[in-house]
Each structure stands twice: as structure tokens, then as C-alpha cells.
Design a protein around this motif. Sequence first.
Motif, PDB file in Angstrom:
ATOM      1  N   VAL A 276     105.616  41.671 -59.173  1.00 12.59           N
ATOM      2  CA  VAL A 276     105.961  41.864 -60.583  1.00 12.59           C
ATOM      3  C   VAL A 276     106.914  40.776 -61.074  1.00 12.59           C
ATOM      4  CG1 VAL A 276     107.112  43.397 -62.241  1.00 12.59           C
ATOM      5  CG2 VAL A 276     105.528  44.336 -60.567  1.00 12.59           C
ATOM      6  N   THR A 277     106.601  40.274 -62.274  1.00 13.97           N
ATOM      7  CA  THR A 277     107.479  39.344 -62.972  1.00 13.97           C
ATOM      8  C   THR A 277     107.721  39.895 -64.371  1.00 13.97           C
ATOM      9  OG1 THR A 277     105.577  38.053 -63.712  1.00 13.97           O
ATOM     10  CG2 THR A 277     106.676  37.315 -61.690  1.00 13.97           C
ATOM     11  N   GLU A 278     108.688  39.309 -65.051  1.00 12.86           N
ATOM     12  CA  GLU A 278     109.013  39.764 -66.408  1.00 12.86           C
ATOM     13  C   GLU A 278     109.150  38.559 -67.327  1.00 12.86           C
ATOM     14  OE1 GLU A 278     112.857  41.704 -66.398  1.00 12.86           O
ATOM     15  OE2 GLU A 278     113.679  40.167 -65.100  1.00 12.86           O
TER      16      GLU A 278
ATOM     17  N   PHE B 256     106.411  43.420 -68.450  1.00 14.49           N
ATOM     18  CA  PHE B 256     106.292  43.335 -66.997  1.00 14.49           C
ATOM     19  C   PHE B 256     104.841  43.021 -66.645  1.00 14.49           C
ATOM     20  CE2 PHE B 256     109.874  46.095 -67.871  1.00 14.49           C
ATOM     21  CZ  PHE B 256     110.853  45.534 -67.069  1.00 14.49           C
ATOM     22  N   TYR B 257     104.690  42.092 -65.724  1.00 13.37           N
ATOM     23  CA  TYR B 257     103.371  41.620 -65.308  1.00 13.37           C
ATOM     24  C   TYR B 257     103.201  41.795 -63.812  1.00 13.37           C
ATOM     25  CZ  TYR B 257     103.438  38.828 -69.637  1.00 13.37           C
ATOM     26  OH  TYR B 257     103.495  38.404 -70.939  1.00 13.37           O
TER      27      TYR B 257
ATOM     28  N   CYS C 299     110.644  48.900 -62.550  1.00 15.66           N
ATOM     29  CA  CYS C 299     109.417  48.116 -62.756  1.00 15.66           C
ATOM     30  C   CYS C 299     109.376  46.884 -61.855  1.00 15.66           C
ATOM     31  CB  CYS C 299     109.289  47.702 -64.217  1.00 15.66           C
ATOM     32  SG  CYS C 299     108.921  49.080 -65.335  1.00 15.66           S
ATOM     33  N   LEU C 300     110.512  46.253 -61.655  1.00 16.20           N
ATOM     34  CA  LEU C 300     110.557  45.052 -60.816  1.00 16.20           C
ATOM     35  C   LEU C 300     110.456  45.355 -59.325  1.00 16.20           C
ATOM     36  CD1 LEU C 300     113.296  42.977 -62.673  1.00 16.20           C
ATOM     37  CD2 LEU C 300     110.844  42.485 -62.568  1.00 16.20           C
ATOM     38  N   SER C 301     110.526  46.636 -58.965  1.00 11.17           N
ATOM     39  CA  SER C 301     110.477  47.007 -57.545  1.00 11.17           C
ATOM     40  C   SER C 301     109.063  46.928 -56.959  1.00 11.17           C
ATOM     41  CB  SER C 301     111.046  48.409 -57.331  1.00 11.17           C
ATOM     42  OG  SER C 301     110.165  49.401 -57.858  1.00 11.17           O
TER      43      SER C 301
END
Length: 118
Positions: free
Chosen positions: A17-19, A30-31, A11-13
Motif C-alpha cells: 500500500v502507498t498513499e 490509498f493504493y 490502511c498502510l498496514s
Amino acid sequence: MNNIEDFREYCLSFKGVTEKFPFDETTLVFYVMNKMFCLVDIETFEFCNLKCDPDQAEELRAEHNGIKPGYHMSKKHWNSVYFNSDVSPKLLQELVVNSYDLVVKGLTKKDQTVLKEM
């Protein structure tokens, strides 16, 4: 993606994206540009909530036992996708991408431009 670490890394890839943990200490969100596209409980790691086109959401639920209406989310726009189910790893990845893309499409033109420049 058999564990939370692999799922989190995936998801962070994506660009921008931030968490955060905005609800409690176990629900990781995840945003992209401060808009949610994925939620997952890091303790149970049973399923994730993903944004989905309403028509596609209904089709996916009919085709897969492991895809249900979004838990604690808008049932029209969110699905809960269960990890240890009939949802293949490839389909899970596609659904995460789809959720991310839907949120990006809904961003303001300004935020879309900022995201492209990242």
C-alpha cells in the motif's frame, strides 16, 4: 479508528500500500500496486470511499444508514462509509479489507506475483 492517524496507519498496514493526494490537498488516496482501494478527506474525516462488490454494496446500503453510494465515484462499485454512524469499527475494518482484496483480485497476474513477493 476514531481519527485520521489511526485510519491511515490501518490502511498502510496492508502489503504493497502507498498513499497520495492525486486530486487535491485534502483527499488522501490509498493504493495497492497503483490501484485505488480507499479515499478519505483528511480535514473533515466524515467518511471513506471503499470499493465493494455490487451485490454486497446494495445489501450494505439497505442494512446501514452509514453506508451510502460512493461519493463522486461509481455508485455501482463504491460505497461511502461514514465513521460516526451505525457502522461498527469491526465492520469498517472488514470493509477496508474487502476493498483491498477486491483490488488485488483485479490486478494482473504479474502485479499479484510482485505483491506476494513484497
